[in-house]
Design a protein around this motif. Structure first.
Motif, mmCIF file in Angstrom:
data_model
loop_
_atom_site.group_PDB
_atom_site.id
_atom_site.type_symbol
_atom_site.label_atom_id
_atom_site.label_comp_id
_atom_site.label_asym_id
_atom_site.label_seq_id
_atom_site.Cartn_x
_atom_site.Cartn_y
_atom_site.Cartn_z
ATOM 1 N N ARG A 171 0.824 -1.213 0.000
ATOM 2 C CA ARG A 171 0.000 0.000 0.000
ATOM 3 C C ARG A 171 0.862 1.268 0.000
ATOM 4 O O ARG A 171 0.656 2.200 0.783
ATOM 5 C CB ARG A 171 -0.965 0.001 1.198
ATOM 6 N N LEU A 172 1.824 1.285 -0.923
ATOM 7 C CA LEU A 172 2.814 2.365 -0.946
ATOM 8 C C LEU A 172 2.295 3.560 -1.753
ATOM 9 O O LEU A 172 2.680 3.792 -2.901
ATOM 10 C CB LEU A 172 4.140 1.847 -1.517
ATOM 11 N N ASP A 173 1.431 4.345 -1.137
ATOM 12 C CA ASP A 173 0.913 5.519 -1.834
ATOM 13 C C ASP A 173 1.880 6.694 -1.796
ATOM 14 O O ASP A 173 1.547 7.794 -2.240
ATOM 15 C CB ASP A 173 -0.464 5.919 -1.306
ATOM 16 N N ASN A 174 3.089 6.466 -1.260
ATOM 17 C CA ASN A 174 4.163 7.459 -1.346
ATOM 18 C C ASN A 174 5.087 7.178 -2.533
ATOM 19 O O ASN A 174 6.131 7.816 -2.678
ATOM 20 C CB ASN A 174 4.978 7.504 -0.054
ATOM 21 N N LEU A 175 4.693 6.235 -3.377
ATOM 22 C CA LEU A 175 5.472 5.855 -4.562
ATOM 23 C C LEU A 175 4.720 6.276 -5.821
ATOM 24 O O LEU A 175 3.538 5.954 -5.996
ATOM 25 C CB LEU A 175 5.694 4.339 -4.574
ATOM 26 N N ILE A 176 5.411 7.002 -6.692
ATOM 27 C CA ILE A 176 4.824 7.471 -7.947
ATOM 28 C C ILE A 176 5.706 6.999 -9.101
ATOM 29 O O ILE A 176 6.843 7.466 -9.263
ATOM 30 C CB ILE A 176 4.701 9.010 -7.971
ATOM 31 N N ALA A 177 5.210 6.033 -9.858
ATOM 32 C CA ALA A 177 5.916 5.589 -11.067
ATOM 33 C C ALA A 177 5.526 6.507 -12.218
ATOM 34 O O ALA A 177 4.364 6.904 -12.336
ATOM 35 C CB ALA A 177 5.553 4.144 -11.397
ATOM 36 N N ARG A 229 0.595 13.556 -5.629
ATOM 37 C CA ARG A 229 1.130 13.738 -4.282
ATOM 38 C C ARG A 229 0.039 14.013 -3.251
ATOM 39 O O ARG A 229 0.049 13.428 -2.156
ATOM 40 C CB ARG A 229 2.141 14.898 -4.261
ATOM 41 N N TRP A 230 -0.905 14.887 -3.574
ATOM 42 C CA TRP A 230 -1.787 15.434 -2.553
ATOM 43 C C TRP A 230 -3.226 14.929 -2.619
ATOM 44 O O TRP A 230 -3.932 14.988 -1.604
ATOM 45 C CB TRP A 230 -1.808 16.956 -2.640
ATOM 46 N N ILE A 231 -3.678 14.473 -3.765
ATOM 47 C CA ILE A 231 -5.097 14.127 -3.909
ATOM 48 C C ILE A 231 -5.337 12.628 -3.998
ATOM 49 O O ILE A 231 -6.235 12.091 -3.343
ATOM 50 C CB ILE A 231 -5.702 14.839 -5.142
ATOM 51 N N GLU A 232 -4.529 11.931 -4.801
ATOM 52 C CA GLU A 232 -4.788 10.519 -5.063
ATOM 53 C C GLU A 232 -4.382 9.551 -3.950
ATOM 54 O O GLU A 232 -4.957 8.469 -3.843
ATOM 55 C CB GLU A 232 -4.101 10.104 -6.375
ATOM 56 N N PRO A 233 -3.377 9.852 -3.115
ATOM 57 C CA PRO A 233 -2.938 8.856 -2.135
ATOM 58 C C PRO A 233 -4.071 8.395 -1.201
ATOM 59 O O PRO A 233 -4.687 9.208 -0.519
ATOM 60 C CB PRO A 233 -1.851 9.589 -1.339
ATOM 61 N N SER A 234 -4.327 7.090 -1.231
ATOM 62 C CA SER A 234 -5.357 6.503 -0.355
ATOM 63 C C SER A 234 -5.091 5.015 -0.190
ATOM 64 O O SER A 234 -6.014 4.210 -0.195
ATOM 65 C CB SER A 234 -6.758 6.736 -0.925
ATOM 66 N N GLY A 235 -3.786 4.675 -0.094
ATOM 67 C CA GLY A 235 -3.427 3.284 0.129
ATOM 68 C C GLY A 235 -3.021 2.528 -1.112
ATOM 69 O O GLY A 235 -2.773 1.321 -1.042
#
Length: 303
Positions: A171-177, A229-235
């Motif tokens: 659940r790495l929502d701090n990762l952006i490919a 970064r700010w809107i999509e992260p949710s797990g």
């Protein structure tokens, strides 16, 4: 997010121009390198390094920094150029490209502050990025993000999908490919060599959120990275599919696999930079070392 001002848009486009220009400079001087894939991600790097990412050239290893892993490590000229322009080291250092103890042909942190990890074998970078993101999570660092730029042909590698599965599992929502979807790989069009479509649905099926964007529009990229970064992260980890053009900026290189790995001679480099300057409305400039003899040997740092 607020729309970018005209001044910021112009500034980011200027950085994309300089990334392309310096990429030609170092590839022509080093007599080895990848122009096509360096050009296609110029705006991506410009927006990340000059607008979006939390970084400090005076403290490249700051704990609260964002990290960028260039999985398509053959695009190192563009990354080296962006880091030099951002102030991580002097611009003159790019002329150590493909020199012993200099900047290697594929990314290597040795002698290049700001480069997070060595690269070369395609498909490996996302696994490294997953480890970084998981480490940040366990250090309870909620603000830093890990960006991983992948090539579209690189998605043929099975290890990419093993890493994608792991990122979803943890659940790495701090990762952006970021997929540099320039449609061309080393020997031809991606759809001819090994098609990857439906690429968005593939990432979604592995549990990722997907945002598609124009990879050459700095305003669209800025909005996309803000959302990621700010809107999509949710797990769930996030994949940005950036639609780009291989060799963007120089007509002879655009969508042309022959400029995947090819170093221009001084005359051709001069023509390329002049064409770039004309496209960007810059004063006419050419290759700074057009009158110097071509090197007869080079240190590749990988195939």
């Amino acid at each position: 997010m607020k729309p970018l001002s005209k001044e910021i848009v112009s500034y980011l486009e200027d950085q994309a121009f300089e990334i392309r220009r310096l990429s030609v400079e170092m590839i022509a001087y080093g007599q080895w390198g990848h122009i096509g894939g360096s050009f296609s991600m110029a705006e991506i790097l410009a927006v990340l390094y000059f607008h979006h990412m939390t970084i400090d050239p005076r403290n490249p290893k700051a704990e609260n920094r964002d990290r960028l892993v260039l999985s398509k490590a053959h695009g190192s000229p563009a990354l080296y150029a962006a880091l030099a322009l951002r102030g991580f080291y002097p611009v003159e250092q790019i002329y150590q490209y493909c020199e012993p103890e200099g900047l290697e042909g594929h990314t290597n942190p040795h002698g290049a502050p700001g480069v997070e990890t060595a690269g070369g074998p395609l498909g490996m970078g996302l696994s490294v990025a997953v480890g970084m993101a998981l480490g940040l999570r366990r250090k309870e660092n909620p603000r830093s993000r890990v960006f991983c730029i992948l090539g579209d042909g690189e998605l043929n590698e099975g290890n990419v999908w093993e890493a994608a599965m792991s990122a979803s599992h943890y659940r790495l929502d701090n990762l952006i490919a970021v997929v540099d979807y320039n449609k061309v790989q080393a020997k031809g069009f991606v759809w001819e060599e090994m098609g990857i479509e439906p690429v968005a649905e593939k990432w979604k099926s592995f549990g990722w959120k997907v945002i598609e964007t124009d990879g050459h529009d700095v305003e669209a990229l800025a909005e996309t990275f803000y959302r990621a970064r700010w809107i999509e992260p949710s797990g769930s980890p996030i994949c940005v599919i950036a639609h780009t053009v291989k060799g963007m900026g120089v007509e002879r290189a655009e969508f042309n696999y022959k400029w995947h790995t090819h170093a221009p001679d001084p005359k051709t480099a001069d023509e390329m930079i002049r064409e770039l300057a004309k496209r960007y409305g810059k004063p006419e400039i050419g290759y700074s070392r057009v009158n110097e003899p071509v090197k007869k040997e080079t240190f590749y740092g990988g195939e």
